[in-house]
Design a protein around this motif. Structure first.
Motif, PDB file in Angstrom:
ATOM      1  N   ALA A 189      22.033  50.136  33.554  1.00 49.35           N
ATOM      2  CA  ALA A 189      22.668  50.169  34.872  1.00 49.35           C
ATOM      3  C   ALA A 189      24.163  50.377  34.665  1.00 49.35           C
ATOM      4  CB  ALA A 189      22.401  48.879  35.644  1.00 49.35           C
ATOM      5  N   THR A 190      24.819  50.924  35.685  1.00 44.29           N
ATOM      6  CA  THR A 190      26.246  51.218  35.590  1.00 44.29           C
ATOM      7  C   THR A 190      26.967  50.727  36.841  1.00 44.29           C
ATOM      8  OG1 THR A 190      25.784  53.200  34.273  1.00 44.29           O
ATOM      9  CG2 THR A 190      27.959  53.049  35.261  1.00 44.29           C
ATOM     10  N   PHE A 191      28.145  50.157  36.634  1.00 46.26           N
ATOM     11  CA  PHE A 191      29.019  49.803  37.749  1.00 46.26           C
ATOM     12  C   PHE A 191      30.441  50.213  37.379  1.00 46.26           C
ATOM     13  CE2 PHE A 191      29.096  46.114  34.947  1.00 46.26           C
ATOM     14  CZ  PHE A 191      30.448  45.803  34.878  1.00 46.26           C
ATOM     15  N   LYS A 192      31.303  50.270  38.362  1.00 42.84           N
ATOM     16  CA  LYS A 192      32.707  50.574  38.101  1.00 42.84           C
ATOM     17  C   LYS A 192      33.557  49.341  38.359  1.00 42.84           C
ATOM     18  CE  LYS A 192      32.838  55.573  38.761  1.00 42.84           C
ATOM     19  NZ  LYS A 192      33.479  56.704  39.484  1.00 42.84           N
ATOM     20  N   ALA A 193      34.466  49.076  37.430  1.00 41.26           N
ATOM     21  CA  ALA A 193      35.435  47.990  37.580  1.00 41.26           C
ATOM     22  C   ALA A 193      36.819  48.622  37.613  1.00 41.26           C
ATOM     23  CB  ALA A 193      35.319  47.000  36.425  1.00 41.26           C
ATOM     24  N   HIS A 194      37.460  48.544  38.746  1.00 37.55           N
ATOM     25  CA  HIS A 194      38.749  49.207  38.971  1.00 37.55           C
ATOM     26  C   HIS A 194      38.714  50.660  38.500  1.00 37.55           C
ATOM     27  CE1 HIS A 194      40.687  45.765  40.646  1.00 37.55           C
ATOM     28  NE2 HIS A 194      40.577  45.036  39.555  1.00 37.55           N
ATOM     29  N   GLY A 195      37.627  51.327  38.864  1.00 35.70           N
ATOM     30  CA  GLY A 195      37.496  52.747  38.602  1.00 35.70           C
ATOM     31  C   GLY A 195      36.914  53.129  37.266  1.00 35.70           C
ATOM     32  N   VAL A 196      36.751  52.184  36.358  1.00 35.05           N
ATOM     33  CA  VAL A 196      36.251  52.475  35.017  1.00 35.05           C
ATOM     34  C   VAL A 196      34.745  52.202  34.958  1.00 35.05           C
ATOM     35  CG1 VAL A 196      36.347  51.825  32.580  1.00 35.05           C
ATOM     36  CG2 VAL A 196      38.454  51.992  33.919  1.00 35.05           C
ATOM     37  N   PRO A 197      33.932  53.173  34.531  1.00 34.75           N
ATOM     38  CA  PRO A 197      32.485  52.933  34.438  1.00 34.75           C
ATOM     39  C   PRO A 197      32.149  51.938  33.325  1.00 34.75           C
ATOM     40  CG  PRO A 197      33.044  55.120  33.581  1.00 34.75           C
ATOM     41  CD  PRO A 197      34.296  54.569  34.189  1.00 34.75           C
ATOM     42  N   CYS A 222      34.870  41.536  35.131  1.00 31.87           N
ATOM     43  CA  CYS A 222      35.668  42.619  34.547  1.00 31.87           C
ATOM     44  C   CYS A 222      36.889  42.926  35.403  1.00 31.87           C
ATOM     45  CB  CYS A 222      34.810  43.863  34.344  1.00 31.87           C
ATOM     46  SG  CYS A 222      33.457  43.638  33.159  1.00 31.87           S
ATOM     47  N   GLU A 223      36.709  42.991  36.709  1.00 34.18           N
ATOM     48  CA  GLU A 223      37.848  43.296  37.575  1.00 34.18           C
ATOM     49  C   GLU A 223      38.879  42.169  37.549  1.00 34.18           C
ATOM     50  OE1 GLU A 223      36.423  44.443  41.463  1.00 34.18           O
ATOM     51  OE2 GLU A 223      36.257  46.536  40.789  1.00 34.18           O
ATOM     52  N   THR A 224      38.411  40.940  37.426  1.00 34.42           N
ATOM     53  CA  THR A 224      39.338  39.814  37.338  1.00 34.42           C
ATOM     54  C   THR A 224      40.173  39.898  36.069  1.00 34.42           C
ATOM     55  OG1 THR A 224      37.837  38.397  38.614  1.00 34.42           O
ATOM     56  CG2 THR A 224      39.501  37.296  37.272  1.00 34.42           C
ATOM     57  N   GLN A 225      39.540  40.253  34.965  1.00 33.27           N
ATOM     58  CA  GLN A 225      40.275  40.325  33.704  1.00 33.27           C
ATOM     59  C   GLN A 225      41.206  41.536  33.650  1.00 33.27           C
ATOM     60  OE1 GLN A 225      38.133  39.550  30.106  1.00 33.27           O
ATOM     61  NE2 GLN A 225      36.823  37.987  31.021  1.00 33.27           N
ATOM     62  N   ILE A 226      40.761  42.663  34.161  1.00 31.88           N
ATOM     63  CA  ILE A 226      41.635  43.835  34.192  1.00 31.88           C
ATOM     64  C   ILE A 226      42.889  43.532  35.004  1.00 31.88           C
ATOM     65  CG2 ILE A 226      41.858  46.213  35.023  1.00 31.88           C
ATOM     66  CD1 ILE A 226      38.834  46.533  34.426  1.00 31.88           C
ATOM     67  N   ALA A 227      42.697  42.915  36.167  1.00 28.62           N
ATOM     68  CA  ALA A 227      43.837  42.577  37.020  1.00 28.62           C
ATOM     69  C   ALA A 227      44.716  41.504  36.388  1.00 28.62           C
ATOM     70  CB  ALA A 227      43.335  42.109  38.385  1.00 28.62           C
ATOM     71  N   PHE A 228      44.127  40.648  35.570  1.00 26.08           N
ATOM     72  CA  PHE A 228      44.900  39.609  34.884  1.00 26.08           C
ATOM     73  C   PHE A 228      45.927  40.246  33.948  1.00 26.08           C
ATOM     74  CE2 PHE A 228      45.396  37.032  31.011  1.00 26.08           C
ATOM     75  CZ  PHE A 228      45.889  35.851  31.549  1.00 26.08           C
ATOM     76  N   PHE A 229      45.493  41.214  33.141  1.00 26.51           N
ATOM     77  CA  PHE A 229      46.400  41.816  32.164  1.00 26.51           C
ATOM     78  C   PHE A 229      47.268  42.925  32.770  1.00 26.51           C
ATOM     79  CE2 PHE A 229      43.482  39.854  29.092  1.00 26.51           C
ATOM     80  CZ  PHE A 229      44.391  39.343  28.179  1.00 26.51           C
ATOM     81  N   GLU A 230      46.797  43.559  33.831  1.00 20.97           N
ATOM     82  CA  GLU A 230      47.580  44.617  34.482  1.00 20.97           C
ATOM     83  C   GLU A 230      47.613  44.357  35.995  1.00 20.97           C
ATOM     84  OE1 GLU A 230      49.377  46.842  33.188  1.00 20.97           O
ATOM     85  OE2 GLU A 230      48.664  47.091  31.118  1.00 20.97           O
ATOM     86  N   PRO A 231      48.360  43.322  36.410  1.00 17.41           N
ATOM     87  CA  PRO A 231      48.336  42.932  37.828  1.00 17.41           C
ATOM     88  C   PRO A 231      48.861  44.016  38.768  1.00 17.41           C
ATOM     89  CG  PRO A 231      50.052  41.748  36.628  1.00 17.41           C
ATOM     90  CD  PRO A 231      49.213  42.434  35.603  1.00 17.41           C
ATOM     91  N   LYS A 232      49.736  44.886  38.299  1.00 13.67           N
ATOM     92  CA  LYS A 232      50.299  45.926  39.169  1.00 13.67           C
ATOM     93  C   LYS A 232      49.414  47.169  39.208  1.00 13.67           C
ATOM     94  CE  LYS A 232      55.128  44.510  38.615  1.00 13.67           C
ATOM     95  NZ  LYS A 232      56.490  44.922  38.171  1.00 13.67           N
TER      96      LYS A 232
END
Length: 605
Positions: A189-197, A222-232
């Motif tokens: 299965a595939t999902f996108k997290a902030h645009g990344v598959p 995944c989206e929580t962690q991506i936003a954690f390191f790159e909040p902007k």
């Protein structure tokens, strides 16, 4: 995603095929287009990054030969994992077989149901040409059992189609071995997290697997962690990510990679479409999500932010670092915390997980003898090679490292009135040491730089903290630190429960002691790890009934214990003591809980 472009002729080209499924053999061919004129040296790694133990993968090479222009080329073995080919005037071809029967996340495994490999287990390193382009032709097995197999990997495709057999490419050897490969009839299965598959690949029989829920919950993490390191920007450091999961009857583990992770779990831990939906996550599923969160956090912390000792890796020998408490311990702190911030669990569930971690650290006396810095450095010979005396001799840089992170977070939050947190330190580490590590490779961080960064970002002088709790062995003052944020830590150990103070193991129906805690009742009486208990005061003792037998006595009573040591029956007079296993609970203080909410680590600023 665009397919990777190979703009120059590859110096090194591999072909790998599952040659013998029931025999567990991969056949590998390596073509070196420009071998060293004095004789090309080839080496297989002795360990895999993320698992700090010498594994000696070369022991699984069954046979190896070389040729050039159709003629055999002699190979001289230089040591246990290194060969040198005789000088040749043209391209060098090396053919070898690899035995793959290690069902773990760190090696290779092959049978009629699937194939899995890490590059460190199958791809010889062309010494001196590590920075050249590397291609891999993953060939479809001839065995009819593999007729419907697909391929799952984050390795960029060259000519292969997504999930297909064919050619893949890596910019260098380090990238080549950092993308494990799964082959088989897997669920996908595939999902996108902030645009990344992001792909979820599950191998193994899992009836009624709820992939929709897996996608939904992992997307939140995944989206929580991506936003954690790159909040902007909310930009992930990879353009694709793959969760490679092997579901078995009983198993647990994970290994991080730059754009994927290899996981093994119990199939019962995965969500089922047939199970009723409950407010609270089942314990097994919670454990699995925590594992995924841990390995995903490593995408930043250790795969890109690295200790200096790992930049670059030397894969033939141990790479000692005193910083694993930061790279594994802090990751262990944030893995469950991210489940809270992602909205998957609430604070009560998080407090329960945290209480288990505190209890596990306090349980062993090894914490008073080994610091987390020493535990990190000695991971190769102590943590990864634990014996029956481990609870009395070592401390885990995972668990105590996570408590160091908690204590630092609480200290910084309290002394800056919430203006600074551990999050700010992690973001500074990312921006300075991790953000630009790839593609060309940056430099790692030293222990002195870590400590200086903490002081700089927090505005505090934390040397005494590091002296006491990182380089020293003092217990962290967690109750004192948690109180101002409205959390009460209590130790509710069952001191009235009679105990031998051992870790009982099972050997069939017998109770075989796996560990005897220093200073406990069994230790003082002379019992040892490995002893098989036979009877307590003349009544047969088993793994199942030992607690019940002891419960009939009061703390302080003396009982006669018979046990076999090797094949000799021995008798021991044991004075029972109260259970010394910590029973840690964390609860919100009714008076201070609301007042301290904004300063708690679970609060997102």
């Amino acid at each position: 995603m665009k397919k990777a472009q190979n703009k120059k002729s590859p110096a090194n080209a591999y072909a790998i095929v599952a040659k013998d499924l029931p025999g567990h053999l991969f056949q590998v061919t390596l073509a070196v287009s420009a071998p060293a004129p004095d004789g090309q040296v080839l080496a297989l790694p002795a360990w895999i990054p993320g698992s700090y133990m010498i594994r000696e993968f070369a022991r699984n090479i069954i046979q190896i030969r070389a040729e050039s222009n159709g003629k055999d080329v002699p190979l001289t073995k230089l040591d246990k994992h290194t060969w040198q080919a005789a000088p040749v005037s043209g391209p060098l071809m090396v053919h070898y077989e690899v035995y793959a029967w290690d069902l773990s996340v760190r090696a290779a495994h092959l049978d009629q149901t699937h194939g899995f490999f890490n590059g460190t287990s199958v791809f010889l390193r062309v010494v001196g040409q590590e920075h050249a382009t590397h291609t891999v032709e993953i060939q479809r097995p001839a065995d009819p059992a593999a007729a419907s197999w697909r391929v799952a990997t984050a390795l960029p495709e060259l000519k292969a189609k997504r999930y297909g057999f064919g050619s893949y490419v890596a910019a260098n050897y380090d990238e080549l071995i950092d993308h494990p490969v799964e082959m088989g009839d897997f669920a996908l299965a595939t999902f996108k997290a902030h645009g990344v598959p992001h792909d979820i690949v599950v191998t193994g029989r899992v009836p009624n697997l709820d992939m929709a829920r897996l996608c939904r919950d992992l997307k939140s993490i995944c989206e929580t962690q991506i936003a954690f390191f790159e909040p902007k920007t909310k930009r992930a450091p990879m353009d694709r990510y793959v969760f490679l999961t092997m579901a078995v009857g009983d198993g647990y583990g994970g290994l991080e990679h730059r754009a994927s992770t290899a996981l093994i779990c119990a199939r019962a831990d995965l969500p089922s479409t047939a199970a009723p939906q409950t407010k609270d996550l089942p314990d097994g599923y919670l454990q699995f999500l925590g594992l995924c969160s841990h390995e995903y956090f490593h995408t930043w912390n250790v795969k890109r932010i690295k200790p200096a000792a790992f930049a670059p890796y030397d894969l033939q020998v141990e790479n000692h670092s005193p910083l694993l408490w930061l790279f594994e311990g802090f990751t262990s702190y944030y893995d469950d915390l991210m489940l809270v911030r992602a909205g998957l669990i609430g604070e009560p569930a998080y407090f329960k997980l945290l209480g288990k971690t505190v209890a596990s650290v306090l349980r062993g006396s090894g914490r008073t003898k080994q610091s987390v810095a020493e535990s990190s450095f000695d991971a190769w010979t102590k943590y990864y090679r634990q014996d029956e005396n481990a609870p009395n001799a070592i401390v885990s840089y995972y668990t105590k490292g996570s408590l160091v992170a908690l204590a630092l977070d609480l200290t910084i939050r309290a002394k800056t009135a919430g203006a600074r947190t551990l999050d700010d330190v992690m973001l500074a580490l990312w921006q300075r040491y991790g953000h630009d590590f790839y593609p060309d490779g940056g430099r790692g961080v030293t222990p002195a730089e870590v400590e200086a960064l903490f002081d700089e970002i927090s505005g505090l002088r934390l040397k005494s903290f590091f002296d006491k709790y990182v380089r020293g062995t003092a217990d962290l003052p967690l109750a004192k630190l948690l109180a101002p944020v409205g959390i009460k830590l209590a130790d509710e150990r069952k001191s009235a429960k009679p105990s031998l103070d051992v870790n009982p193991g099972r050997d069939g129906n017998d109770c075989k002691l796996s560990a005897v805690h220093e200073g406990g009742a069994a230790h003082r009486a002379g019992l040892s790890a490995g002893d098989v208990l036979v009877a307590v005061d003349g009544l047969r003792a088993t793994h199942a009934n030992l607690d019940g037998l002891l419960a009939r006595y009061a703390v302080g009573a003396t009982v006669e214990v018979h046990a076999f040591r090797r094949d000799e029956l021995m008798a021991f007079q044991v004075t029972l003591q109260g259970d010394r296993a910590p029973g840690i609970t964390l609860t919100l203080d009714a008076a201070g809980g609301k007042r301290g909410a904004a300063l708690r680590p679970s609060a997102v600023r």
